[in-house]
Design a protein around this motif. Structure first.
Motif, PDB file in Angstrom:
ATOM      1  N   PRO A 194      -2.739  18.282   3.433  1.00  0.00           N
ATOM      2  CA  PRO A 194      -3.411  17.274   4.279  1.00  0.00           C
ATOM      3  C   PRO A 194      -2.817  17.115   5.674  1.00  0.00           C
ATOM      4  O   PRO A 194      -3.574  17.013   6.643  1.00  0.00           O
ATOM      5  CB  PRO A 194      -3.300  15.994   3.444  1.00  0.00           C
ATOM      6  CG  PRO A 194      -3.233  16.465   2.035  1.00  0.00           C
ATOM      7  CD  PRO A 194      -2.470  17.759   2.075  1.00  0.00           C
ATOM      8  N   PRO A 195      -1.485  17.105   5.850  1.00  0.00           N
ATOM      9  CA  PRO A 195      -0.985  16.926   7.232  1.00  0.00           C
ATOM     10  C   PRO A 195      -1.411  18.044   8.181  1.00  0.00           C
ATOM     11  O   PRO A 195      -1.462  17.819   9.396  1.00  0.00           O
ATOM     12  CB  PRO A 195       0.539  16.903   7.040  1.00  0.00           C
ATOM     13  CG  PRO A 195       0.726  16.368   5.646  1.00  0.00           C
ATOM     14  CD  PRO A 195      -0.392  17.001   4.861  1.00  0.00           C
ATOM     15  N   LEU A 196      -1.734  19.219   7.641  1.00  0.00           N
ATOM     16  CA  LEU A 196      -2.225  20.272   8.533  1.00  0.00           C
ATOM     17  C   LEU A 196      -3.546  19.842   9.183  1.00  0.00           C
ATOM     18  O   LEU A 196      -3.785  20.113  10.370  1.00  0.00           O
ATOM     19  CB  LEU A 196      -2.414  21.583   7.764  1.00  0.00           C
ATOM     20  CG  LEU A 196      -2.832  22.775   8.639  1.00  0.00           C
ATOM     21  CD1 LEU A 196      -1.744  23.153   9.640  1.00  0.00           C
ATOM     22  CD2 LEU A 196      -3.192  23.992   7.775  1.00  0.00           C
ATOM     23  N   GLY A 197      -4.373  19.164   8.404  1.00  0.00           N
ATOM     24  CA  GLY A 197      -5.609  18.636   8.982  1.00  0.00           C
ATOM     25  C   GLY A 197      -5.321  17.641  10.096  1.00  0.00           C
ATOM     26  O   GLY A 197      -5.956  17.672  11.156  1.00  0.00           O
ATOM     27  N   GLU A 198      -4.335  16.764   9.871  1.00  0.00           N
ATOM     28  CA  GLU A 198      -3.977  15.774  10.897  1.00  0.00           C
ATOM     29  C   GLU A 198      -3.495  16.472  12.168  1.00  0.00           C
ATOM     30  O   GLU A 198      -3.830  16.058  13.284  1.00  0.00           O
ATOM     31  CB  GLU A 198      -2.861  14.847  10.383  1.00  0.00           C
ATOM     32  CG  GLU A 198      -3.215  14.065   9.143  1.00  0.00           C
ATOM     33  CD  GLU A 198      -4.437  13.203   9.337  1.00  0.00           C
ATOM     34  OE1 GLU A 198      -4.355  12.217  10.081  1.00  0.00           O
ATOM     35  OE2 GLU A 198      -5.493  13.548   8.752  1.00  0.00           O
ATOM     36  N   LEU A 199      -2.696  17.503  11.987  1.00  0.00           N
ATOM     37  CA  LEU A 199      -2.162  18.201  13.155  1.00  0.00           C
ATOM     38  C   LEU A 199      -3.269  18.838  13.982  1.00  0.00           C
ATOM     39  O   LEU A 199      -3.218  18.824  15.225  1.00  0.00           O
ATOM     40  CB  LEU A 199      -1.147  19.260  12.712  1.00  0.00           C
ATOM     41  CG  LEU A 199       0.248  18.699  12.473  1.00  0.00           C
ATOM     42  CD1 LEU A 199       1.021  19.557  11.496  1.00  0.00           C
ATOM     43  CD2 LEU A 199       1.011  18.589  13.793  1.00  0.00           C
ATOM     44  N   MET A 200      -4.252  19.413  13.312  1.00  0.00           N
ATOM     45  CA  MET A 200      -5.356  20.030  14.066  1.00  0.00           C
ATOM     46  C   MET A 200      -6.125  18.965  14.849  1.00  0.00           C
ATOM     47  O   MET A 200      -6.579  19.190  15.963  1.00  0.00           O
ATOM     48  CB  MET A 200      -6.313  20.773  13.118  1.00  0.00           C
ATOM     49  CG  MET A 200      -5.732  21.992  12.440  1.00  0.00           C
ATOM     50  SD  MET A 200      -5.138  23.268  13.596  1.00  0.00           S
ATOM     51  CE  MET A 200      -3.361  23.018  13.442  1.00  0.00           C
ATOM     52  N   VAL A 201      -6.259  17.783  14.261  1.00  0.00           N
ATOM     53  CA  VAL A 201      -6.970  16.690  14.940  1.00  0.00           C
ATOM     54  C   VAL A 201      -6.156  16.145  16.119  1.00  0.00           C
ATOM     55  O   VAL A 201      -6.695  15.842  17.180  1.00  0.00           O
ATOM     56  CB  VAL A 201      -7.254  15.540  13.940  1.00  0.00           C
ATOM     57  CG1 VAL A 201      -7.715  14.281  14.675  1.00  0.00           C
ATOM     58  CG2 VAL A 201      -8.279  15.967  12.893  1.00  0.00           C
ATOM     59  N   MET A 202      -4.848  16.014  15.910  1.00  0.00           N
ATOM     60  CA  MET A 202      -4.022  15.275  16.871  1.00  0.00           C
ATOM     61  C   MET A 202      -3.502  16.143  18.007  1.00  0.00           C
ATOM     62  O   MET A 202      -3.573  15.761  19.159  1.00  0.00           O
ATOM     63  CB  MET A 202      -2.862  14.630  16.113  1.00  0.00           C
ATOM     64  CG  MET A 202      -3.350  13.514  15.175  1.00  0.00           C
ATOM     65  SD  MET A 202      -2.043  12.969  14.048  1.00  0.00           S
ATOM     66  CE  MET A 202      -2.883  11.605  13.200  1.00  0.00           C
ATOM     67  N   ASN A 203      -2.942  17.274  17.680  1.00  0.00           N
ATOM     68  CA  ASN A 203      -2.437  18.192  18.707  1.00  0.00           C
ATOM     69  C   ASN A 203      -1.957  19.454  18.012  1.00  0.00           C
ATOM     70  O   ASN A 203      -0.833  19.498  17.504  1.00  0.00           O
ATOM     71  CB  ASN A 203      -1.292  17.549  19.505  1.00  0.00           C
ATOM     72  CG  ASN A 203      -0.862  18.414  20.686  1.00  0.00           C
ATOM     73  OD1 ASN A 203      -1.392  19.517  20.882  1.00  0.00           O
ATOM     74  ND2 ASN A 203       0.087  17.939  21.470  1.00  0.00           N
ATOM     75  N   TYR A 204      -2.790  20.489  18.036  1.00  0.00           N
ATOM     76  CA  TYR A 204      -2.429  21.709  17.296  1.00  0.00           C
ATOM     77  C   TYR A 204      -1.130  22.314  17.806  1.00  0.00           C
ATOM     78  O   TYR A 204      -0.454  23.052  17.101  1.00  0.00           O
ATOM     79  CB  TYR A 204      -3.578  22.727  17.362  1.00  0.00           C
ATOM     80  CG  TYR A 204      -3.670  23.470  18.677  1.00  0.00           C
ATOM     81  CD1 TYR A 204      -4.382  22.959  19.750  1.00  0.00           C
ATOM     82  CD2 TYR A 204      -3.024  24.694  18.854  1.00  0.00           C
ATOM     83  CE1 TYR A 204      -4.457  23.624  20.955  1.00  0.00           C
ATOM     84  CE2 TYR A 204      -3.091  25.373  20.059  1.00  0.00           C
ATOM     85  CZ  TYR A 204      -3.803  24.829  21.105  1.00  0.00           C
ATOM     86  OH  TYR A 204      -3.862  25.497  22.304  1.00  0.00           O
ATOM     87  N   ARG A 205      -0.754  21.981  19.053  1.00  0.00           N
ATOM     88  CA  ARG A 205       0.476  22.557  19.602  1.00  0.00           C
ATOM     89  C   ARG A 205       1.724  22.021  18.888  1.00  0.00           C
ATOM     90  O   ARG A 205       2.802  22.604  18.998  1.00  0.00           O
ATOM     91  CB  ARG A 205       0.578  22.249  21.088  1.00  0.00           C
ATOM     92  CG  ARG A 205      -0.561  22.819  21.908  1.00  0.00           C
ATOM     93  CD  ARG A 205      -0.576  22.272  23.311  1.00  0.00           C
ATOM     94  NE  ARG A 205      -1.843  22.511  23.977  1.00  0.00           N
ATOM     95  CZ  ARG A 205      -2.895  21.690  23.873  1.00  0.00           C
ATOM     96  NH1 ARG A 205      -2.828  20.586  23.137  1.00  0.00           N
ATOM     97  NH2 ARG A 205      -4.015  21.985  24.509  1.00  0.00           N
TER      98      ARG A 205
END
Lengths: 211, 211, 211, 211, 211, 211
Positions: free
Chosen positions: E124-135
């Motif tokens: 799940p946190p991978l989804g958050e990272l893509m939403v928030m800032n993939y960098r």
């Protein structure tokens, strides 16, 4: 291309008298109408020390004085970052302050900290360069890397990555120095916004300092 | 928050001596190595008049002096726009010059024309405001409309339309005034770019003028 | 995906007749109502030469004709930069003109100088590429470096530094060439803004030239 | 300010012969090396119809032809949006296509759909205006509202809100029309990016169409 | 810094009850009032399959259902790009979808495809990272290159050139993979805009999926 | 359009196992190697209270713990702004925190304060909306005005003027409320930059909170 005239002549030529640009700046510090509050003994002592050392209390402190907790917290953070021992000199920290404030076009901070750069460097045009475009200054590679990091962090913080930290390390900055560069850039990103949101006015005395 | 120190003390505290920020600015005017050329009689007379009236020849003129045709054309256009009769006062034209140059962060033009605003207004902080953020200045509605037009024209000329011209007319500007606002904003969009492209350095004397 | 139809059929299908897009462009040159002024003998001769060589007087010249000093200064600067001997070919200078005007989305300059690129190159699609996106054109390294410099100087002049000048030198440009690239980019940053501020309309004849 | 010369003379003056700007555009359609695939009968018929009606198969279709499913899906969506009945005329849809592609500076789409605007309107300069700056065109209020919505949706879709839809309704657009404006703007935001990502080249025949 | 409370306690502390953020999202799918239309047998079967496999029909499909041709074309293109065999895994394609939608700040697509990244990755946190800032995500070099290309293509497609394609090839992507990266980024640039233009609301069930 | 699968199945389909996105986030809190320092009694008590009330110490506090003065100053300022009495509810302050952090795309702050919005509101999708695009949320006019001010102050502080303050007053905000909105937006502009500059990682426990 300006002319060699007395101020009086110049003013006459400019037509109807303008209200001075600093009118009210020392009495109406912000656009917000906030009820005053008595200073705590610590803060009263701090203000007295400002009067003694600077000759005046910076308006930003007076602007926070409506709330003792906010004033104390701001003063503590500010004084730690700008005055406590650091791998960055005080001048370097003030250069960051001005370069960040220039990106954010913050009138209060540019006036107050432009004066600080002029004083700490003993080189008034250096203050102008930080205000106008730090890229036009003849900086050491260390200074340039420091300001490039601070301004990138200001303009597009989401793009700052390991490569940017490595660029600082290559110029000899330690990880603690990197924290300090970031923290100084960050607090001015905060102060610039409090100042702009409230139309905070700088003490008029700053304008003529260290020219 | 700066301190009351002599320059000497300040410089000592700042660590190893820095080279002054203006070093070389009066001798190496740009980053380009351009062969000199003899001045035409007209331009020699113009330079002599600058020396007489200003006490120096602005570096921008010297920077163009490698080519007589370019120098003459620039001087003619510049002097017409900034000094010839217009519905805009000379101070208003200099305010446009600085607000535009602030958007473009042009060191040369901010130094030279910031000094002009200080001199013409007899109000040094007004010069600082134009450099730092004209929106923070207490301007008349007329001045504000004039600068908003000039800066929009600088930042996104493709968005300027009839509504923008109407906003000027509502403040009493004639169509000829609108042309002059546009032309002054435009010539500084030109000069800012010549200065930035060549790293043009302002005469060091400007820094202290009319403080 | 267009169809092979006569204009007449196409117009019919498009519903109610539209006013032609160039209506009034040759008679109402700008949105400003500026009183005409008699041409000086020099400018009258210049206009006559335009008629003879181009078949018409470019609207930009007519738009400046309300004021003889402005017209003369603009014509002198323009003709020097675009037509006088230079290390840049006339086509290269026109390519800069169009790439800069494309960044600024200036209708007048794109129409007039797009036509010039088509004519000077004998290659109409090259004109389209300069208008649409110069990065999509198959350019020599020299041309690409020249346009990258001109467009960076247009978009963010405060970021232009020695590295940018060095990139030009690596492609064989002399310092004088660098000045000329900068000066051509700069004058179009000026003209784009005068044109946008006044809604200047290009002579309708340009549209069909050198197709 | 272009000259009245034959192409031959112009080319000679421009120095060493340049490779034509469209060289290879009709044979190497993109920068990607993708294996061809046989067309399905439906797609073969569609290509034949293009040849018959347009005189050529648009390169975008050939660029998708490496994969039958992608080609069929793109053709179905494109033809529905641009050619099926709608409250928007075909010309209006093509005007959206070009204004969006101008924001995204997409060479392929500007060439192909600029030609379509020229043809459908029977007014070549209208095509130029859509490419260069739609704000400079004399548009009806309906057309202007339509293009403002499409370009805002392109530039900053996150800012599009009910106020923007209401502005369209005020000009008489139905909710279905709003969907169509959005969908046409959206498909060109897609196609612009496929074209830019692959350096897709427009059929050279477009350049001269409907001039 | 959040507290460990039951939802009930938290809601009580927050003062007057707010309407739930998803209210109406499953019944009023967009801000447009579009007449329904009967589904074709193919689309009815497709909707039934969605119900069976996902438990619901994604609102984007229902939003297109007012027009059978648009629904069929969108479904065909979407399913080909996101589900058909490709050198990109389904997770990689969903990562592109979310990174692009994050640049465009598209609520619908971030909710729906953020859920897909959570599910396909089981992280799940991978989804958050893509939403928030993939960098900020710890990505493989391949993944990072893929997302950098997709986001540059989203933000400034006019700057994408051969160097960008080469950067993908260096990470092992084939030309077909490059097409697929571009096509997935492109379709979300389309969908983001249809969703934003119509205020499309995601099925509320997505919010809790794969947390 | 995600599928109903167990995480295990999903992970299998996604190919080679990925390292979890939060790996190391609870042990290596930033990218800087900063020597630890013993906590002051006050800070030790504060950390203990965090453990008791939240179940963990937020990583931002641990990240500041290398320097007692910085930790104390940050905690004092943060707790005053976010937890002390104010005309803004705690939820409103957290909504500002997330909307500002979304503009700055700050991973740490979006994770930590997104969780806070979910908890304080009892409405998880409200947290998602603040992260993704606050403009898509169904907000009260008061909330919308508050967030518009905070985000404008974040994006272009130099443009904030009296009109912006008046817009808040029209929604019933007092001057003290305006200060608090500004101060909360400002401290997150600071924290976002410290977090981005140091690659600060949020406690992994936040991800699952209040879903």
């Amino acid at each position: 291309m300006s002319k060699r005239n007395s101020k009086a002549t110049a003013a006459k030529r400019a037509g109807p008298a303008r209200v001075p640009a600093t009118e009210g700046d020392d009495t109406r510090l912000t656009a917000l109408d906030l009820p005053g509050a008595p200073l705590s003994p610590e803060m009263a002592a701090y203000f007295a020390k400002c009067e003694e050392k600077l000759g005046f209390v910076p308006n930003v402190l007076k602007a926070y004085a409506f709330d003792g907790a906010k004033l104390a917290a701001f003063a503590a953070m500010y004084n730690d970052l700008m005055l406590a021992p650091s791998g960055l000199s005080k001048l370097e920290r003030e250069m960051i302050a001005v370069a960040v404030s220039a990106h954010n076009r913050c009138y209060y901070c540019l006036v107050a900290h432009g004066a600080a750069v002029r004083q700490l460097s003993g080189d008034p045009p250096l203050g102008e360069l930080m205000v106008m475009n730090y890229r036009a200054a003849r900086l050491s590679k260390r200074e340039r890397a420091m300001l490039d990091f601070a301004v990138k962090l200001t303009a597009e913080p989401w793009q700052v990555e390991e490569d940017d930290r490595e660029a600082l390390r290559r110029e000899g900055f330690t990880d603690r120095d990197i924290f300090d560069i970031a923290a100084v850039a960050a607090i001015f990103n905060m102060s610039n916004r409090v100042a702009s949101a409230t139309d905070m006015r700088p003490n008029s005395v700053y304008h003529g300092q260290a020219r």
